[in-house]
Design a protein around this motif. Structure first.
Motif, PDB file in Angstrom:
ATOM      1  N   HIS A 214     -10.133 -15.337  -1.566  1.00 24.88           N
ATOM      2  CA  HIS A 214      -9.151 -14.072  -2.015  1.00 24.88           C
ATOM      3  C   HIS A 214      -9.750 -13.402  -3.294  1.00 24.88           C
ATOM      4  O   HIS A 214      -9.948 -14.177  -4.498  1.00 24.88           O
ATOM      5  CB  HIS A 214      -7.670 -14.491  -2.073  1.00 24.88           C
ATOM      6  CG  HIS A 214      -7.173 -14.722  -0.785  1.00 24.88           C
ATOM      7  ND1 HIS A 214      -7.119 -16.207  -0.331  1.00 24.88           N
ATOM      8  CD2 HIS A 214      -6.396 -14.356  -0.032  1.00 24.88           C
ATOM      9  CE1 HIS A 214      -6.462 -16.208   0.737  1.00 24.88           C
ATOM     10  NE2 HIS A 214      -6.169 -15.119   1.233  1.00 24.88           N
TER      11      HIS A 214
ATOM     12  N   GLU B 141       0.688  -1.206  -0.031  1.00 22.27           N
ATOM     13  CA  GLU B 141       0.127  -0.087  -0.030  1.00 22.27           C
ATOM     14  C   GLU B 141       1.019   1.250  -0.039  1.00 22.27           C
ATOM     15  O   GLU B 141       1.113   1.892   0.968  1.00 22.27           O
ATOM     16  CB  GLU B 141      -0.903  -0.215   1.271  1.00 22.27           C
ATOM     17  CG  GLU B 141      -2.093  -1.028   0.847  1.00 22.27           C
ATOM     18  CD  GLU B 141      -3.202  -0.894   2.057  1.00 22.27           C
ATOM     19  OE1 GLU B 141      -3.087  -0.224   3.142  1.00 22.27           O
ATOM     20  OE2 GLU B 141      -4.182  -1.132   1.835  1.00 22.27           O
TER      21      GLU B 141
ATOM     22  N   GLN C 152     -12.937  -6.982   4.927  1.00 22.39           N
ATOM     23  CA  GLN C 152     -11.777  -7.498   4.051  1.00 22.39           C
ATOM     24  C   GLN C 152     -10.605  -6.743   4.546  1.00 22.39           C
ATOM     25  O   GLN C 152     -10.414  -5.806   5.137  1.00 22.39           O
ATOM     26  CB  GLN C 152     -12.274  -6.746   2.634  1.00 22.39           C
ATOM     27  CG  GLN C 152     -13.257  -7.343   1.702  1.00 22.39           C
ATOM     28  CD  GLN C 152     -12.853  -7.059   0.038  1.00 22.39           C
ATOM     29  OE1 GLN C 152     -12.362  -6.035  -0.062  1.00 22.39           O
ATOM     30  NE2 GLN C 152     -13.432  -7.739  -0.438  1.00 22.39           N
ATOM     31  N   THR C 153      -9.479  -7.561   4.253  1.00 19.73           N
ATOM     32  CA  THR C 153      -8.083  -7.325   4.710  1.00 19.73           C
ATOM     33  C   THR C 153      -7.255  -7.752   3.698  1.00 19.73           C
ATOM     34  O   THR C 153      -7.547  -8.717   2.921  1.00 19.73           O
ATOM     35  CB  THR C 153      -7.565  -7.774   6.077  1.00 19.73           C
ATOM     36  OG1 THR C 153      -7.937  -9.351   6.164  1.00 19.73           O
ATOM     37  CG2 THR C 153      -8.763  -7.319   7.157  1.00 19.73           C
ATOM     38  N   LEU C 154      -6.077  -7.263   3.707  1.00 21.26           N
ATOM     39  CA  LEU C 154      -4.971  -7.667   2.912  1.00 21.26           C
ATOM     40  C   LEU C 154      -4.335  -8.707   3.685  1.00 21.26           C
ATOM     41  O   LEU C 154      -3.698  -8.526   4.960  1.00 21.26           O
ATOM     42  CB  LEU C 154      -4.172  -6.632   2.662  1.00 21.26           C
ATOM     43  CG  LEU C 154      -4.651  -5.683   1.397  1.00 21.26           C
ATOM     44  CD1 LEU C 154      -3.891  -4.449   1.262  1.00 21.26           C
ATOM     45  CD2 LEU C 154      -5.114  -6.284   0.287  1.00 21.26           C
TER      46      LEU C 154
ATOM     47  N   ARG D 111      -6.421  -9.542  -1.276  1.00 22.57           N
ATOM     48  CA  ARG D 111      -7.653  -9.077  -0.630  1.00 22.57           C
ATOM     49  C   ARG D 111      -8.366 -10.302  -0.156  1.00 22.57           C
ATOM     50  O   ARG D 111      -9.025 -10.854  -0.971  1.00 22.57           O
ATOM     51  CB  ARG D 111      -8.498  -7.996  -1.255  1.00 22.57           C
ATOM     52  CG  ARG D 111      -9.074  -7.056  -0.425  1.00 22.57           C
ATOM     53  CD  ARG D 111     -10.093  -5.989  -0.958  1.00 22.57           C
ATOM     54  NE  ARG D 111      -9.071  -5.012  -1.688  1.00 22.57           N
ATOM     55  CZ  ARG D 111      -8.291  -3.978  -0.850  1.00 22.57           C
ATOM     56  NH1 ARG D 111      -8.709  -3.944   0.408  1.00 22.57           N
ATOM     57  NH2 ARG D 111      -7.565  -3.173  -1.308  1.00 22.57           N
TER      58      ARG D 111
ATOM     59  N   ASN E 256     -11.720 -11.722   1.388  1.00 21.39           N
ATOM     60  CA  ASN E 256     -12.956 -11.596   1.679  1.00 21.39           C
ATOM     61  C   ASN E 256     -13.657 -12.179   2.753  1.00 21.39           C
ATOM     62  O   ASN E 256     -13.766 -13.538   2.703  1.00 21.39           O
ATOM     63  CB  ASN E 256     -14.028 -11.872   0.543  1.00 21.39           C
ATOM     64  CG  ASN E 256     -15.396 -11.425   0.520  1.00 21.39           C
ATOM     65  OD1 ASN E 256     -15.786 -10.901   1.587  1.00 21.39           O
ATOM     66  ND2 ASN E 256     -16.288 -11.599  -0.532  1.00 21.39           N
TER      67      ASN E 256
ATOM     68  N   LEU F  62      -5.281  -8.251  -5.502  1.00 21.96           N
ATOM     69  CA  LEU F  62      -5.020  -6.923  -6.183  1.00 21.96           C
ATOM     70  C   LEU F  62      -4.434  -6.768  -7.215  1.00 21.96           C
ATOM     71  O   LEU F  62      -4.118  -7.944  -7.888  1.00 21.96           O
ATOM     72  CB  LEU F  62      -4.179  -6.212  -5.191  1.00 21.96           C
ATOM     73  CG  LEU F  62      -4.642  -6.045  -3.679  1.00 21.96           C
ATOM     74  CD1 LEU F  62      -3.399  -5.575  -2.649  1.00 21.96           C
ATOM     75  CD2 LEU F  62      -5.800  -5.050  -3.573  1.00 21.96           C
TER      76      LEU F  62
END
Length: 1072
Positions: free
Chosen positions: A918, A544, A951-953, A908, A910, A921
């Protein structure tokens, strides 16, 4: 009969005529829908555009002039092949010397600390006002300084990333959960004040040093230079130096640990919560050289990770986090059968040790329970006595002390330690006790082993404050040594006072590497004894871009995950085993945000860095990457041509070492060179060979200044200001830039600035336009549209560059690259003008790109669109727009697909759906290092997805394609059979470029052929047990060790009669 036969024949003839007519009609319909695109016309367009754009690129870049100037010096230069083995040995020697200086600084701190403690007498009533790092410069409501918060002068210092520091004094941080004025802390702070003068002296001797510190076994942290610490939003500073890897590695030897957790019914509620926190805290104290497993027990054994029963795993971050997640699933029920658990733990440690795996050093069993009904001496007699090679550490959970005697007996009889944990707040401090026990043999041996950590991002102060260097992060390794008590009366107790250390930024390593010797694609890299990367241009610790977040596993990226073409780990294993040698393989190196690929053959040379656990490697690309040349000009000539205001040098290259003396730190490399050559700074240490070549490049490239100036002054030239910038770079990191428009008029404001990292020289690589030009056919230009970091790849400029070679063969070094940047609109206009030409005498063209029946594209050698009638398609991959045509180009061999892997990707996740765990990205190219070779792991991973709500990475591994054109194919025509028509197309190479014109029939739709995308797909990469090299020293036991120091608890109940009699006897026997 005959008439009947004739009738049949006539009927068949009529049927055949009808069928033939229908067939021909259908055939005409299909063929008639095929748009005939004349190859000759497309060839004319391509030739016209190619000639025009090359003329512009060559004219404004000055490529022919520069090529001519280097040719003039051809007879005066010496070309030599780089000896990779000699080069890597020399670099390793340089790094060894640099590392040795750092470890000597730490050794001086050890000696000072041990002497100071030896002279100190503990005073329980000592009152001492020290500089508390949290309280300094703080005042109360009346304006008076707080206690322990006196005035402490802080001044921003560029050597410490412009943080306000005090380079005369250190200050002291005490964890929030500890009392600032505890007598043990006050006494420790008092005697360690003597380190101040050594900190300052070390910094004077080696001004490249950064943070130096002493982490006390009592928990306080003395740091130099002094800096103010800020609590988090909850008013807490959780940092405890004893939890840091450098502390644990220096204090203890490698260890194999089995953690036994009681999950019987009596452990319900708070006790189980405390037990889980205790396990988590123990995991915090384990490092990459340690191995562990966790077993929960009641009347049965429950391996916390069922896939790993009967073995131990490396305590890297990924494994520890995986086990932590499984801890949450533990619940209490049944009866605790500790004898079964102890038998399993001893058997596991014994078998693991005999296989030669693990640490082959210390071994321990950590028992976490609310009680034990027996002392289990028969089990210890069977497995552990009399040698007591496995230490037992017991943690009594809860306030009751009914079973404390049994648990203390177990610990004391097995060279361990007993402690009682009543609340969550007690966990951290009580867990730390075992480290002091494990450090005893090392202390008694008085072995000050030097330890080096893997690369990590400095978090001594908050991360956002530290992200100040050019790479946006401060990756570093720490060198540390333990500090021991030398008082004779405490010798057998083996008292560890703490650990001293200093940080070494990885960029310090890069400064010792002469990038100009490694060629355009070459690089150096280093790995640890575990195979983890210390430095490598492909290591990406952050994600990021705007937020600079650390990836979870950034510090344990294995070499096999970036040099993934080495499927058999030949290179990795040789380096882990500290060999010296050479290895070669074809590699696929991604550039331009991972969207393009360069295929080349690399020769790898490697050796060990003595005095450290690291190994160094150098990669040189075959061909021009293996050659270096020396030019020769006078200092006067060179200095004169370095004076041009547009000349700049690579900021991250070390022409001169400006870190050695504070007065040099403000100098640019260009200023340093000038002062060095004129003799004004005799103390400057500079790379004479590199400076000689910089002078040569400055002289040879100087005439291009006047050439660019004359173009800029000629108002009739470039009247529409289509060409905005001309630039050149040479093999020595020298750059020249010329603007044909005002700075404020530049379309791409970031180009060639520090923000545009891929397009400038830095410590890891040459500029992107330089690297791509070097792989293009000499004399031709490579054109591209820069990819933006946003999802919409919109750019308004085109970059063109070409390489300058010294000789006309493959062995010639590429000495420089030149190029221009022009407006995309200007570039596209030239294309559309060329595509309206035709060879007919009457000027009426049979076909034109303006026709609705055809679509015209200009694509590059990686399949990206530079020109399309639909402007929105600019920058897209051609296969996304014309899937059928791209598919045909691949089957015909005009383009080839190259499969790439990214083992540091972030996906990412879900959390709300189990259908798709996933969604990837855009390949922002930390790796889920899975060592779980059974299906349970995958089921587990998918199961937890449904339990999360957002949602997270998360780290993941991906596979994705890149595409490259086949150089030998200049032109191709093709027809694609679609549902009810044939789609025709022509692809024609643009001369002297990496571009292709593609003209496609627009009237036949091939909707049945899906688009071809470059989207990555998630894969499961199983990182099985890799070869690793154990640390060379091991201090597991010592015959003089005093095992009586084995913990205690207030309010111990009376010992069981047998234990009361046997324990003193055992201690007498075992302490001998």
């Amino acid at each position: 009969t005959m008439p009947e036969n004739l009738n049949l024949l006539r009927a068949f003839g009529v049927f055949f005529f009808i069928f033939w007519t229908a067939f021909n009609t259908a055939l005409v319909d299909v063929v008639g829908s095929e748009q005939q695109i004349p190859l000759s016309v497309v060839k004319l367009w391509a030739s016209a555009f190619g000639g025009e754009i090359k003329s512009i690129a060559a004219k404004y870049s000055g490529s022919q002039l520069l090529q001519k100037k280097y040719k003039e010096y051809e007879k005066d230069v010496a070309i030599e092949e780089i000896d990779g083995l000699q080069l890597v040995k020399k670099l390793a020697k340089n790094m060894e010397e640099m590392f040795h200086k750092k470890s000597e600084a730490v050794r001086r701190l050890v000696e000072a600390a041990e002497d100071a403690y030896l002279k100190h007498e503990f005073d329980a009533d000592l009152q001492y006002e020290y500089f508390n790092a949290v309280l300094i410069n703080e005042r109360d409501e009346e304006g008076n300084y707080l206690e322990l918060g006196k005035e402490f002068i802080l001044v921003p210092n560029d050597h410490f990333n412009n943080l306000p520091v005090n380079i005369s004094l250190s200050d002291v941080q005490v964890p929030t959960n500890m009392y600032n004025k505890d007598p043990a802390i006050v006494n420790g702070v008092y005697w360690s004040e003597s380190l101040n003068k050594v900190f300052v002296d070390n910094f004077d001797r080696d001004p490249s040093l950064i943070w130096q510190y002493f982490g006390s076994a009592k928990g306080f942290f003395r740091q130099y230079p002094g800096i103010k610490w800020e609590p988090d939003e909850n008013g807490v500073i959780a940092f405890d130096c004893r939890n840091r890897k450098w502390y644990i590695q220096a204090a203890t030897s490698p260890k194999d640990v089995v953690i036994l957790v009681d999950v019987s019914g009596s452990m319900k509620g708070l006790r189980l919560t405390i037990a889980k926190q205790t396990v988590s805290s123990i995991l915090d104290t384990l490092g990459d050289d340690d191995f562990f497993n966790i077993i929960a027990y009641n009347e049965e054994l429950h391996y916390v990770e069922p896939c790993l029963n009967g073995t131990l795993v490396q305590a890297d971050r990924a494994n520890k986090e995986h086990f932590r997640e499984h801890l949450d699933k533990l619940f209490a029920k049944g009866i605790g059968m500790l004898d079964i658990a102890l038998n399993e733990a001893f058997n596991m440690l014994n078998e693991f040790n005999h296989t030669g795996q693990g640490s082959i050093c210390s071994q321990a069993i950590m028992l976490i329970t609310d009680g034990a009904v027996d002392t289990y001496d028969t089990i210890f007699a069977k497995y552990n006595w009399p040698d007591r090679k496995v230490r037992i550490f017991t943690y009594l959970i809860g306030r009751e002390a009914a079973f404390a005697d049994n648990l203390k007996w177990m610990a004391c009889a097995n060279k361990g330690f007993f402690t009682q944990i009543s609340t969550l707040a007690d966990v951290q401090e009580n867990v730390m006790e075992y480290l002091h026990v494990l450090s005893r043999p090392k202390v008694i041996d008085q072995e000050h082993d030097v330890v080096w950590t893997e690369a990590y991002i400095d978090s001594t102060v908050s991360l956002h404050d530290k992200l100040a260097d050019d790479q946006g992060l401060v990756l570093m390794t720490t060198v540390a040594m333990p500090v021991f008590s030398k008082q004779n009366e405490t010798r057998s107790k083996g008292i560890l006072l703490g650990v001293v250390g200093t940080d070494v930024p990885v960029k310090e390593l890069l400064k010792t590497i002469p990038k100009y010797k490694l060629g355009i694609h070459g690089y150096a890299f280093a790995i640890t004894n575990n195979g983890y990367i210390l430095t490598h241009p492909e290591l990406r610790p952050l994600y990021e871009e705007g937020k600079k977040r650390r990836k979870p596993n950034y510090s344990s990226v294995d070499l096999s995950e970036v040099e993934w073409e080495d499927r058999d780990d030949v290179l990795r294993n040789a380096m882990v085993n500290r060999k010296t040698g050479k290895f070669s393989m074809e590699v696929k190196k991604t550039v331009d945000k991972g969207k393009r690929v360069l295929v080349m053959t690399n020769d790898y040379y490697y050796t060990d860095i003595k005095g450290t656990p690291f190994s160094l490697g150098v990669a040189l690309s075959r061909g021009h990457g293996k050659y270096f040349f020396r030019g020769n000009v006078t200092v006067e000539e060179g200095l004169h041509d370095l004076e041009h205001p547009d000349v700049s040098l690579a900021d991250e290259w070390s022409y001169c070492n400006t870190d050695l003396h504070p007065e040099h730190r403000q100098m640019t490399q260009l200023e340093a060179i000038k002062r060095y050559l004129t003799g004004k700074e005799p103390l400057l240490q500079c790379d004479k060979e590199l400076i000689q070549e910089v002078l040569f490049d400055a002289v040879v490239s100087a005439p291009i200044e006047a050439y660019w100036t004359s173009l800029a002054l000629n108002k009739s030239e470039n009247s529409d200001k289509g060409v905005e910038v001309a630039f050149l770079g040479t093999r020595t990191g020298l750059s020249r830039i010329n603007l044909f428009v005002g700075p404020e008029q530049l379309t791409n404001q970031d180009f060639l600035t520090a923000e545009d990292k891929e397009n400038i020289f830095n410590a890891d690589h040459f500029p992107l336009w330089y690297r791509r030009a070097a792989e293009q056919i000499p004399g031709s230009f490579v054109y591209s549209i820069p990819f933006s970091t946003e999802t919409a790849n919109k750019s308004n400029v085109v970059t063109a560059s070409t390489a300058i070679q010294l000789l006309d063969d493959r062995k010639s070094p590429v000495v420089a690259a030149v190029g221009i940047q022009m407006k995309l609109e200007f570039f596209q206009r030239k294309f559309w003008t060329a595509s309206r030409q035709c060879a007919s005498l009457d000027g009426r063209c049979a076909i034109s790109c303006d026709d609705e029946a055809i679509s015209c594209y200009l694509i590059d050698n990686n399949g990206f669109i530079l020109v399309s009638e639909d402007y929105r398609q600019t920058g897209y991959f051609f296969g996304e727009v014309e899937g059928a045509v791209m598919n045909k180009l691949l089957t015909m061999g005009s383009f080839k697909r190259i499969t790439l892997y990214d083992y540091q990707a972030m996906c990412r996740t879900n959390k709300e759906s189990s259908d798709s765990a996933h969604s990837l990205l855009d390949v922002s190219m930390v790796n889920f290092l899975s060592i779980f070779p059974c299906n349970h792991q995958r089921k587990y991973f998918m199961a937890i997805v449904t339990q999360r709500l957002k949602q997270t990475l998360e780290p993941c591994d991906t596979e994705y394609p890149a595409f490259v054109s086949e150089r030998t194919i200049k032109e191709t025509t093709g027809n694609i059979a679609c549902d009810d028509c044939f789609k025709s197309f022509v692809i024609q190479q643009i001369p002297s470029s990496n571009l292709f014109m593609v003209v496609v029939d627009n009237e036949c739709f091939c909707d049945s052929v899906p688009p071809i995308t470059m989207a990555p797909i998630e894969i499961r990469y199983i990182l099985l047990f890799k070869i690793r090299r154990r640390p060379e020293s091991c201090h597991g036991f010592h015959p003089e060790e005093n095992a009586r120091e084995c913990g205690g608890v207030s309010g111990l109940s009376a010992k069981p009669p047998l234990v009361a009699l046997v324990l003193p006897l055992l201690l007498m026997i075992f302490s001998r």
